[in-house]
Design a protein around this motif. Structure first.
Motif, PDB file in Angstrom:
ATOM      1  N   THR A  35      19.045   3.004 -63.096  1.00 44.50           N
ATOM      2  CA  THR A  35      19.006   2.786 -64.544  1.00 44.50           C
ATOM      3  C   THR A  35      20.152   1.853 -64.921  1.00 44.50           C
ATOM      4  O   THR A  35      21.264   2.035 -64.442  1.00 44.50           O
ATOM      5  N   PRO A  36      19.884   0.867 -65.766  1.00 42.65           N
ATOM      6  CA  PRO A  36      20.958  -0.048 -66.161  1.00 42.65           C
ATOM      7  C   PRO A  36      22.127   0.721 -66.757  1.00 42.65           C
ATOM      8  O   PRO A  36      21.941   1.718 -67.454  1.00 42.65           O
ATOM      9  N   SER A  37      23.336   0.230 -66.478  1.00 44.41           N
ATOM     10  CA  SER A  37      24.521   0.888 -67.024  1.00 44.41           C
ATOM     11  C   SER A  37      24.508   0.794 -68.543  1.00 44.41           C
ATOM     12  O   SER A  37      24.053  -0.198 -69.119  1.00 44.41           O
ATOM     13  N   PRO A  38      25.008   1.823 -69.207  1.00 40.15           N
ATOM     14  CA  PRO A  38      25.048   1.786 -70.675  1.00 40.15           C
ATOM     15  C   PRO A  38      25.843   0.587 -71.166  1.00 40.15           C
ATOM     16  O   PRO A  38      26.779   0.133 -70.518  1.00 40.15           O
ATOM     17  N   SER A  39      25.478   0.101 -72.306  1.00 38.72           N
ATOM     18  CA  SER A  39      26.174  -1.052 -72.865  1.00 38.72           C
ATOM     19  C   SER A  39      27.610  -0.701 -73.202  1.00 38.72           C
ATOM     20  O   SER A  39      27.894   0.385 -73.699  1.00 38.72           O
ATOM     21  N   ALA A  40      28.488  -1.620 -72.956  1.00 39.74           N
ATOM     22  CA  ALA A  40      29.901  -1.386 -73.245  1.00 39.74           C
ATOM     23  C   ALA A  40      30.293  -1.919 -74.616  1.00 39.74           C
ATOM     24  O   ALA A  40      31.464  -1.952 -74.963  1.00 39.74           O
ATOM     25  N   SER A  41      29.303  -2.322 -75.436  1.00 36.68           N
ATOM     26  CA  SER A  41      29.622  -2.976 -76.709  1.00 36.68           C
ATOM     27  C   SER A  41      29.570  -2.046 -77.908  1.00 36.68           C
ATOM     28  O   SER A  41      29.691  -2.486 -79.032  1.00 36.68           O
ATOM     29  N   THR A  42      29.379  -0.734 -77.645  1.00 29.52           N
ATOM     30  CA  THR A  42      29.326   0.194 -78.773  1.00 29.52           C
ATOM     31  C   THR A  42      30.698   0.315 -79.424  1.00 29.52           C
ATOM     32  O   THR A  42      31.726   0.119 -78.797  1.00 29.52           O
ATOM     33  N   SER A  43      30.729   0.706 -80.657  1.00 31.18           N
ATOM     34  CA  SER A  43      32.000   0.760 -81.390  1.00 31.18           C
ATOM     35  C   SER A  43      32.839   1.938 -80.940  1.00 31.18           C
ATOM     36  O   SER A  43      32.338   2.916 -80.415  1.00 31.18           O
ATOM     37  N   ALA A  44      34.130   1.852 -81.201  1.00 33.51           N
ATOM     38  CA  ALA A  44      35.061   2.876 -80.754  1.00 33.51           C
ATOM     39  C   ALA A  44      34.723   4.222 -81.381  1.00 33.51           C
ATOM     40  O   ALA A  44      34.450   4.319 -82.570  1.00 33.51           O
ATOM     41  N   GLY A  45      34.774   5.253 -80.537  1.00 37.22           N
ATOM     42  CA  GLY A  45      34.564   6.605 -81.035  1.00 37.22           C
ATOM     43  C   GLY A  45      33.117   6.985 -81.220  1.00 37.22           C
ATOM     44  O   GLY A  45      32.827   8.117 -81.596  1.00 37.22           O
ATOM     45  N   THR A  46      32.176   6.059 -81.004  1.00 37.09           N
ATOM     46  CA  THR A  46      30.760   6.373 -81.177  1.00 37.09           C
ATOM     47  C   THR A  46      30.295   7.289 -80.049  1.00 37.09           C
ATOM     48  O   THR A  46      30.557   7.007 -78.879  1.00 37.09           O
ATOM     49  N   PRO A  47      29.603   8.387 -80.357  1.00 33.98           N
ATOM     50  CA  PRO A  47      29.108   9.282 -79.303  1.00 33.98           C
ATOM     51  C   PRO A  47      28.152   8.537 -78.381  1.00 33.98           C
ATOM     52  O   PRO A  47      27.508   7.558 -78.770  1.00 33.98           O
ATOM     53  N   ALA A  48      28.053   9.013 -77.142  1.00 32.73           N
ATOM     54  CA  ALA A  48      27.155   8.391 -76.170  1.00 32.73           C
ATOM     55  C   ALA A  48      25.726   8.461 -76.672  1.00 32.73           C
ATOM     56  O   ALA A  48      25.302   9.456 -77.270  1.00 32.73           O
ATOM     57  N   THR A  49      24.990   7.404 -76.428  1.00 35.43           N
ATOM     58  CA  THR A  49      23.582   7.394 -76.818  1.00 35.43           C
ATOM     59  C   THR A  49      22.771   8.231 -75.853  1.00 35.43           C
ATOM     60  O   THR A  49      23.223   8.567 -74.745  1.00 35.43           O
ATOM     61  N   THR A  50      21.559   8.538 -76.238  1.00 38.27           N
ATOM     62  CA  THR A  50      20.664   9.295 -75.357  1.00 38.27           C
ATOM     63  C   THR A  50      20.407   8.517 -74.078  1.00 38.27           C
ATOM     64  O   THR A  50      20.340   9.091 -72.981  1.00 38.27           O
ATOM     65  N   ALA A  51      20.279   7.203 -74.200  1.00 37.58           N
ATOM     66  CA  ALA A  51      20.044   6.374 -73.023  1.00 37.58           C
ATOM     67  C   ALA A  51      21.225   6.451 -72.061  1.00 37.58           C
ATOM     68  O   ALA A  51      21.053   6.523 -70.836  1.00 37.58           O
ATOM     69  N   GLU A  52      22.449   6.443 -72.624  1.00 37.95           N
ATOM     70  CA  GLU A  52      23.644   6.551 -71.776  1.00 37.95           C
ATOM     71  C   GLU A  52      23.692   7.904 -71.070  1.00 37.95           C
ATOM     72  O   GLU A  52      23.974   7.985 -69.872  1.00 37.95           O
ATOM     73  N   LEU A  53      23.405   8.957 -71.819  1.00 35.45           N
ATOM     74  CA  LEU A  53      23.422  10.293 -71.213  1.00 35.45           C
ATOM     75  C   LEU A  53      22.322  10.444 -70.167  1.00 35.45           C
ATOM     76  O   LEU A  53      22.509  11.128 -69.150  1.00 35.45           O
ATOM     77  N   GLU A  54      21.182   9.824 -70.411  1.00 32.15           N
ATOM     78  CA  GLU A  54      20.103   9.884 -69.421  1.00 32.15           C
ATOM     79  C   GLU A  54      20.531   9.178 -68.139  1.00 32.15           C
ATOM     80  O   GLU A  54      20.214   9.632 -67.027  1.00 32.15           O
ATOM     81  N   ALA A  55      21.253   8.077 -68.278  1.00 33.11           N
ATOM     82  CA  ALA A  55      21.775   7.385 -67.094  1.00 33.11           C
ATOM     83  C   ALA A  55      22.745   8.279 -66.335  1.00 33.11           C
ATOM     84  O   ALA A  55      22.726   8.355 -65.108  1.00 33.11           O
ATOM     85  N   VAL A  56      23.609   8.984 -67.087  1.00 30.64           N
ATOM     86  CA  VAL A  56      24.551   9.908 -66.462  1.00 30.64           C
ATOM     87  C   VAL A  56      23.799  11.025 -65.742  1.00 30.64           C
ATOM     88  O   VAL A  56      24.139  11.405 -64.622  1.00 30.64           O
ATOM     89  N   ARG A  57      22.769  11.566 -66.416  1.00 30.83           N
ATOM     90  CA  ARG A  57      21.985  12.652 -65.802  1.00 30.83           C
ATOM     91  C   ARG A  57      21.404  12.220 -64.456  1.00 30.83           C
ATOM     92  O   ARG A  57      21.462  12.961 -63.465  1.00 30.83           O
ATOM     93  N   LYS A  58      20.854  11.026 -64.425  1.00 26.34           N
ATOM     94  CA  LYS A  58      20.251  10.534 -63.184  1.00 26.34           C
ATOM     95  C   LYS A  58      21.313  10.304 -62.107  1.00 26.34           C
ATOM     96  O   LYS A  58      21.088  10.587 -60.934  1.00 26.34           O
TER      97      LYS A  58
END
Length: 361
Positions: A35-58
């Motif tokens: 799964t592609p790595s989550p984007s690093a361009s999210t703003s500071a302090g923003t909670p992880a997106t579902t897509a990011e957490l799904e990548a972590v889960r995998k």
């Protein structure tokens, strides 16, 4: 770029990708689709997106799968070491017994030689010439022949005993070499296990508490989806087998361990790994089975999943690196992975390789 624990996700997932690739060479486990790595361009302090957490889960699933493979390698090496140690002890006992027997034979040979010396060492013909009573000589000659046969037998037994001792020593040396090789294999597997678990724990540590809770829900949802897909095939309508008396005992043991922690290499009573739980459960029911999930798959009788009955073992993943015990109603009891406890799960919540039966007889 995000900061704080949540902001470490992108870098952590990238590192974990590399760690996963470094899993044990030659082991065949089903890695999740990259799964592609989550984007690093999210703003500071923003909670992880579902897509990011799904990548972590995998990624976590891949790491723990690699740890499971290494755990079964460790268990296999441990089992071999136990057998080799027992064989070395058995051979050592034979060597001690053989040496004692050889000493006894040598004493007897020495006594026979001393008797011959006391008799002057003369041949039978000379004794005949010196004897005043031919009949006495003939009787003595018969006894002498018997003594010669006994002496030959004694020498032959001494030779055999000596040869046996030499063979026992060679066998013991061979078993010792295997034992040393097994210890190295165990140490290597242990390093693999610790490396994968450490990477997984490091990745989980990058998550905030709320993110860990969301991740747990994602794991549950993935398992529920897999179980629903398995049940939707109608498979449960075909599974009507009933547990044997032994099977009920094994189930009772396994379910009594629910809540105890997973620990790789553990066989209870305080903690278990997956095959440690199933092997001990069946041992408690009076049937010894192989220690590892791979050997359970290789050595136990295989049955069609539609013929499955409670107490049977379900082997998971293409490399047979996980096992659970079927308890009926589409569920298994198993020891999942590090950080989890013995629990009940859907039998179809993981990819099924096949089913084996410990009490096939």
């Amino acid at each position: 770029m995000r900061t704080g624990k949540g902001g470490l996700l992108t870098a952590a997932v990238t590192v974990v990708c590399a760690v996963t690739v470094l899993a044990a060479p030659g082991t065949a486990f089903a890695n999740p689709t990259p799964t592609p790595s989550p984007s690093a361009s999210t703003s500071a302090g923003t909670p992880a997106t579902t897509a990011e957490l799904e990548a972590v889960r995998k990624k976590l699933a891949g790491l723990y799968r690699a740890a499971a493979v290494a755990t079964e390698e460790y268990n296999a090496a441990e089992e071999k070491a136990k057998k080799q140690s027992a064989e070395i002890i058995r051979l050592a006992k034979k060597i001690v017994k053989g040496k004692a027997r050889l000493e006894e034979l040598e004493d007897r040979a020495g006594a026979a030689a001393a008797a011959q010396y006391r008799g002057g060492g003369l041949p039978p013909e000379a004794h005949l010439m010196l004897s005043d009573d031919p009949q006495e000589f003939l009787d003595g000659a018969g006894r002498a022949r018997q003594g010669q046969h006994a002496a030959k037998g004694l020498l032959a037994e001494m030779t055999r005993t000596q040869e046996d001792l030499e063979q026992y020593a060679k066998d013991a040396e061979g078993q010792w070499r295997k034992l040393e090789a097994g210890r190295k294999a165990k140490a290597k597997a242990q390093k693999k296990i610790e490396k994968q678990i450490k990477a997984a724990e490091k990745l989980e540590a990058t998550l905030e508490e709320e993110e860990r809770e969301r991740l747990a829900r994602l794991e549950e949802e993935a398992a529920e989806q897999a179980q629903s897909a398995w049940l939707s095939s109608g498979i449960l309508d075909d599974i009507k087998g009933e547990a044997t008396a032994q099977g009920r005992k094994a189930i009772a043991y396994a379910t009594a361990q629910i809540g105890k922690p997973y620990q790789w290499g553990a066989e209870g009573p305080k903690a278990y790994d997956c095959s440690g739980l199933t092997s001990q459960a069946w041992l408690s029911a009076g049937t010894g089975i192989p220690r590892t999930s791979q050997e359970q798959w290789k050595q136990l009788k295989r049955v069609d999943i539609r013929d499955m009955r409670p107490g049977d073992l379900i082997i998971y993943f293409d490399d047979a690196s996980h096992v659970g015990m079927y308890v009926g109603d589409g569920a298994v009891v198993h020891a999942p992975r590090p950080g989890r406890t013995v629990t009940i799960a859907g039998a179809g919540s993981m990819p099924i390789l096949g089913v084996v039966r410990p009490d096939a007889g």
